[in-house]
Scaffold this motif. Sequence first.
Motif, PDB file in Angstrom:
ATOM      1  N   UNK A 228       0.617  -1.091   0.166  1.00  0.00           N
ATOM      2  CA  UNK A 228      -0.054   0.125   0.006  1.00  0.00           C
ATOM      3  C   UNK A 228       0.896   1.254   0.016  1.00  0.00           C
ATOM      4  N   UNK A 229       0.655   2.569  -0.543  1.00  0.00           N
ATOM      5  CA  UNK A 229       0.993   3.858  -0.381  1.00  0.00           C
ATOM      6  C   UNK A 229       1.424   4.191   0.276  1.00  0.00           C
ATOM      7  N   UNK A 230       2.246   4.564   1.147  1.00  0.00           N
ATOM      8  CA  UNK A 230       2.882   5.525   2.605  1.00  0.00           C
ATOM      9  C   UNK A 230       3.500   6.939   1.614  1.00  0.00           C
TER      10      UNK A 230
ATOM     11  N   UNK B 299       5.530   9.372 -11.642  1.00  0.00           N
ATOM     12  CA  UNK B 299       5.060   8.998 -12.970  1.00  0.00           C
ATOM     13  C   UNK B 299       3.377   9.077 -13.082  1.00  0.00           C
ATOM     14  N   UNK B 300       3.451   9.905 -12.241  1.00  0.00           N
ATOM     15  CA  UNK B 300       1.782  10.611 -13.390  1.00  0.00           C
ATOM     16  C   UNK B 300       2.055  11.583 -14.223  1.00  0.00           C
ATOM     17  N   UNK B 301       3.389  11.763 -14.331  1.00  0.00           N
ATOM     18  CA  UNK B 301       4.139  13.389 -15.608  1.00  0.00           C
ATOM     19  C   UNK B 301       4.589  11.970 -16.324  1.00  0.00           C
ATOM     20  N   UNK B 302       5.469  10.617 -16.730  1.00  0.00           N
ATOM     21  CA  UNK B 302       5.113   9.933 -16.907  1.00  0.00           C
ATOM     22  C   UNK B 302       4.003   9.903 -17.822  1.00  0.00           C
ATOM     23  N   UNK B 303       2.707  10.070 -17.282  1.00  0.00           N
ATOM     24  CA  UNK B 303       1.271   9.572 -18.234  1.00  0.00           C
ATOM     25  C   UNK B 303       0.594  10.805 -18.613  1.00  0.00           C
ATOM     26  N   UNK B 304       1.610  12.191 -18.659  1.00  0.00           N
ATOM     27  CA  UNK B 304       1.214  13.569 -19.062  1.00  0.00           C
ATOM     28  C   UNK B 304       0.533  14.193 -17.721  1.00  0.00           C
ATOM     29  N   UNK B 305       0.087  13.980 -16.974  1.00  0.00           N
ATOM     30  CA  UNK B 305       0.080  14.741 -15.307  1.00  0.00           C
ATOM     31  C   UNK B 305       0.939  15.409 -15.149  1.00  0.00           C
ATOM     32  N   UNK B 306       1.053  16.740 -15.840  1.00  0.00           N
ATOM     33  CA  UNK B 306       2.281  17.585 -15.345  1.00  0.00           C
ATOM     34  C   UNK B 306       1.593  18.201 -13.982  1.00  0.00           C
ATOM     35  N   UNK B 307       2.655  18.913 -13.253  1.00  0.00           N
ATOM     36  CA  UNK B 307       2.067  19.655 -11.609  1.00  0.00           C
ATOM     37  C   UNK B 307       1.815  19.178 -10.443  1.00  0.00           C
ATOM     38  N   UNK B 308       1.493  17.864 -10.527  1.00  0.00           N
ATOM     39  CA  UNK B 308       0.697  17.381  -9.364  1.00  0.00           C
ATOM     40  C   UNK B 308       1.798  17.409  -8.337  1.00  0.00           C
ATOM     41  N   UNK B 309       2.844  17.835  -8.169  1.00  0.00           N
ATOM     42  CA  UNK B 309       3.397  18.258  -6.929  1.00  0.00           C
ATOM     43  C   UNK B 309       3.115  19.083  -5.900  1.00  0.00           C
ATOM     44  N   UNK B 310       2.869  20.506  -6.191  1.00  0.00           N
ATOM     45  CA  UNK B 310       1.730  21.269  -5.077  1.00  0.00           C
ATOM     46  C   UNK B 310       0.616  20.744  -4.103  1.00  0.00           C
ATOM     47  N   UNK B 311      -0.145  19.363  -4.914  1.00  0.00           N
ATOM     48  CA  UNK B 311      -0.918  19.269  -3.595  1.00  0.00           C
ATOM     49  C   UNK B 311      -0.504  17.502  -4.062  1.00  0.00           C
TER      50      UNK B 311
ATOM     51  N   UNK C  47       0.946  15.449  -1.932  1.00  0.00           N
ATOM     52  CA  UNK C  47       1.145  15.030  -0.772  1.00  0.00           C
ATOM     53  C   UNK C  47      -0.340  14.736   0.363  1.00  0.00           C
ATOM     54  N   UNK C  48      -1.264  15.735  -0.432  1.00  0.00           N
ATOM     55  CA  UNK C  48      -2.424  16.125   0.418  1.00  0.00           C
ATOM     56  C   UNK C  48      -3.435  14.882  -0.174  1.00  0.00           C
ATOM     57  N   UNK C  49      -3.174  15.464  -1.593  1.00  0.00           N
ATOM     58  CA  UNK C  49      -3.881  14.057  -1.859  1.00  0.00           C
ATOM     59  C   UNK C  49      -3.701  12.218  -1.624  1.00  0.00           C
ATOM     60  N   UNK C  50      -2.132  11.772  -1.880  1.00  0.00           N
ATOM     61  CA  UNK C  50      -1.992  11.555  -1.184  1.00  0.00           C
ATOM     62  C   UNK C  50      -2.833  10.714   0.226  1.00  0.00           C
ATOM     63  N   UNK C  51      -2.887  11.571   1.140  1.00  0.00           N
ATOM     64  CA  UNK C  51      -2.815  11.241   2.766  1.00  0.00           C
ATOM     65  C   UNK C  51      -4.041  11.376   2.459  1.00  0.00           C
ATOM     66  N   UNK C  52      -5.511  11.501   1.903  1.00  0.00           N
ATOM     67  CA  UNK C  52      -6.603  11.632   1.522  1.00  0.00           C
ATOM     68  C   UNK C  52      -7.287   9.516   0.954  1.00  0.00           C
TER      69      UNK C  52
END
Length: 143
Positions: A5-7, A17-29, A31-36
Amino acid sequence: MKIRLAESKDAFALSALLAELGYEGTAPFIERRLAQLIADDTERLLMAEHDNTVLGFLSLHFIPQLALAGDFARISYFSIAEGERSKGAGQELLQYAEQLAQERGCDRMEVHCHQRREKANAFYEREGYTESPRYHIKELTPP
């Protein structure tokens, strides 16, 4: 290969890995999304790793059905690192997710994959997934 499971420590790897899928710019959020997602009992964010190196991930959601006896599981995001593709990690991760879904009472799996992702669509087809005729989406503006 190990599946776990993710931590919270996985935020950077997930963003890459999301950037490899074309989803750039996830860094700002991320950690919050992962915790959710970690806290959500209807979600399993699975990480595939070897020697403490993340090879990929799969985000799996369990969705109860009102009119059908069985529930279904939906893959929302699934990525194997560029240099690790076609080595079996994706197949192993997918099979693990399918087993979790069955244990949770799901009788089917669903994944949305854009037609431009030809290799990914071929992978799902090889794994026994069939194309569903329609998928509708409506973008909503946050209040």
